[in-house]
Write an enzyme that holds these catalytic residues in place. Structure first.
Site, PDB file in Angstrom:
ATOM      1  N   ARG A 113       0.822  -1.207   0.000  1.00 24.95           N
ATOM      2  CA  ARG A 113       0.000   0.000   0.000  1.00 24.95           C
ATOM      3  C   ARG A 113       0.859   1.261   0.000  1.00 24.95           C
ATOM      4  O   ARG A 113       0.482   2.270  -0.598  1.00 24.95           O
ATOM      5  CB  ARG A 113      -0.958  -0.007   1.190  1.00 24.95           C
ATOM      6  CG  ARG A 113      -2.061   1.008   1.018  1.00 24.95           C
ATOM      7  CD  ARG A 113      -3.217   0.786   1.937  1.00 24.95           C
ATOM      8  NE  ARG A 113      -4.426   1.305   1.326  1.00 24.95           N
ATOM      9  CZ  ARG A 113      -5.635   1.070   1.792  1.00 24.95           C
ATOM     10  NH1 ARG A 113      -5.810   0.311   2.849  1.00 24.95           N
ATOM     11  NH2 ARG A 113      -6.675   1.594   1.192  1.00 24.95           N
ATOM     12  N   HIS A 128     -11.013   0.163   0.316  1.00 20.57           N
ATOM     13  CA  HIS A 128     -11.475   0.638   1.616  1.00 20.57           C
ATOM     14  C   HIS A 128     -10.226   0.973   2.432  1.00 20.57           C
ATOM     15  O   HIS A 128      -9.136   0.487   2.127  1.00 20.57           O
ATOM     16  CB  HIS A 128     -12.280  -0.485   2.286  1.00 20.57           C
ATOM     17  CG  HIS A 128     -13.010  -0.061   3.510  1.00 20.57           C
ATOM     18  ND1 HIS A 128     -12.408   0.000   4.744  1.00 20.57           N
ATOM     19  CD2 HIS A 128     -14.298   0.317   3.698  1.00 20.57           C
ATOM     20  CE1 HIS A 128     -13.294   0.395   5.647  1.00 20.57           C
ATOM     21  NE2 HIS A 128     -14.449   0.599   5.043  1.00 20.57           N
ATOM     22  N   TYR A 129     -10.359   1.757   3.467  1.00 23.78           N
ATOM     23  CA  TYR A 129      -9.178   2.107   4.261  1.00 23.78           C
ATOM     24  C   TYR A 129      -8.656   0.943   5.098  1.00 23.78           C
ATOM     25  O   TYR A 129      -7.530   0.977   5.576  1.00 23.78           O
ATOM     26  CB  TYR A 129      -9.455   3.324   5.153  1.00 23.78           C
ATOM     27  CG  TYR A 129     -10.460   3.090   6.253  1.00 23.78           C
ATOM     28  CD1 TYR A 129     -10.069   2.562   7.481  1.00 23.78           C
ATOM     29  CD2 TYR A 129     -11.805   3.404   6.069  1.00 23.78           C
ATOM     30  CE1 TYR A 129     -10.994   2.347   8.496  1.00 23.78           C
ATOM     31  CE2 TYR A 129     -12.734   3.192   7.075  1.00 23.78           C
ATOM     32  CZ  TYR A 129     -12.324   2.662   8.282  1.00 23.78           C
ATOM     33  OH  TYR A 129     -13.239   2.450   9.282  1.00 23.78           O
ATOM     34  N   ARG A 130      -9.440  -0.102   5.257  1.00 23.73           N
ATOM     35  CA  ARG A 130      -9.008  -1.235   6.078  1.00 23.73           C
ATOM     36  C   ARG A 130      -8.085  -2.168   5.319  1.00 23.73           C
ATOM     37  O   ARG A 130      -8.032  -2.162   4.097  1.00 23.73           O
ATOM     38  CB  ARG A 130     -10.222  -2.009   6.587  1.00 23.73           C
ATOM     39  CG  ARG A 130     -11.011  -1.225   7.598  1.00 23.73           C
ATOM     40  CD  ARG A 130     -12.005  -2.088   8.325  1.00 23.73           C
ATOM     41  NE  ARG A 130     -12.601  -1.320   9.407  1.00 23.73           N
ATOM     42  CZ  ARG A 130     -13.898  -1.168   9.578  1.00 23.73           C
ATOM     43  NH1 ARG A 130     -14.742  -1.755   8.761  1.00 23.73           N
ATOM     44  NH2 ARG A 130     -14.338  -0.451  10.583  1.00 23.73           N
TER      45      ARG A 130
END
Length: 181
Positions: A113, A128-130
């Site tokens: 990431r 998604h941020y997760r």
């Protein structure tokens, strides 16, 4: 191609090193599973062109590994840059998972990431941020139930699609042998 909010996007990058300020992405692969880890589709496996000057910055491990796998040759012959790789990957993902729904899934996925944020921000923003990081379970198993690790076999080819398939299989293994459902 059933678009589903619960499908999971798995990704793996091969890079010239581990520092996103200095190193670059040289291969990207994605696949999509359903919520139960059944593989629904494999996305494009893309070698991303990098100059010989950039490749020369690789350490011995990266040179040895990526030369032996043929990736260095594929990178030199590739006509794709990061932007083209993002476009192809996003086109694939749009058929399976809406933007912002899937966590980014893989092994040590925080490292990938960081590179996506630096070199492929449009792709990074699709997630998604997760995180769904299989290496978290590996670290917990190593500490809490180390005997199960001997049953897990990985080939460690350091080729992006192979690595993703192994990550999915590894999570399925932990689900069966480590997580009580």
């Amino acid at each position: 191609m059933p678009v589903n909010d619960n499908n999971l996007i798995w990704i793996d990058l091969e890079m010239t090193g581990l520092d996103p300020e200095r190193d670059r992405i040289i291969e990207i692969a994605t696949l999509v599973t359903d919520a139960n880890l059944a593989i629904l589709a494999e996305g494009p496996v893309l070698a991303i062109y990098q100059s010989d000057a950039q490749l020369a910055l690789m350490n011995d491990w990266n040179v040895r590994t990526h030369t032996a796998s043929g990736l260095v040759d594929r990178v030199r012959q590739s006509a794709l840059d990061e932007e083209a790789a993002v476009a192809q990957t996003l086109a694939f993902l749009a058929d399976w998972v809406p933007a912002g729904k899937s966590p980014i899934c893989g092994n040590s996925i925080g490292q990938d990431r960081r590179f996506l944020f630096r070199y492929m921000p449009a792709l990074e923003a699709y997630f998604h941020y997760r995180y769904l990081d299989v290496s978290t379970l590996k670290e917990l198993a190593r500490r809490w139930k180390p005997e199960i690790l001997s049953g897990l076999k990985k080939n460690n080819t350091h080729q992006a699609l192979d690595d993703i398939r192994e990550s999915v299989a590894e999570l399925a293994y932990y689900r069966e042998h480590f997580i009580r459902l």
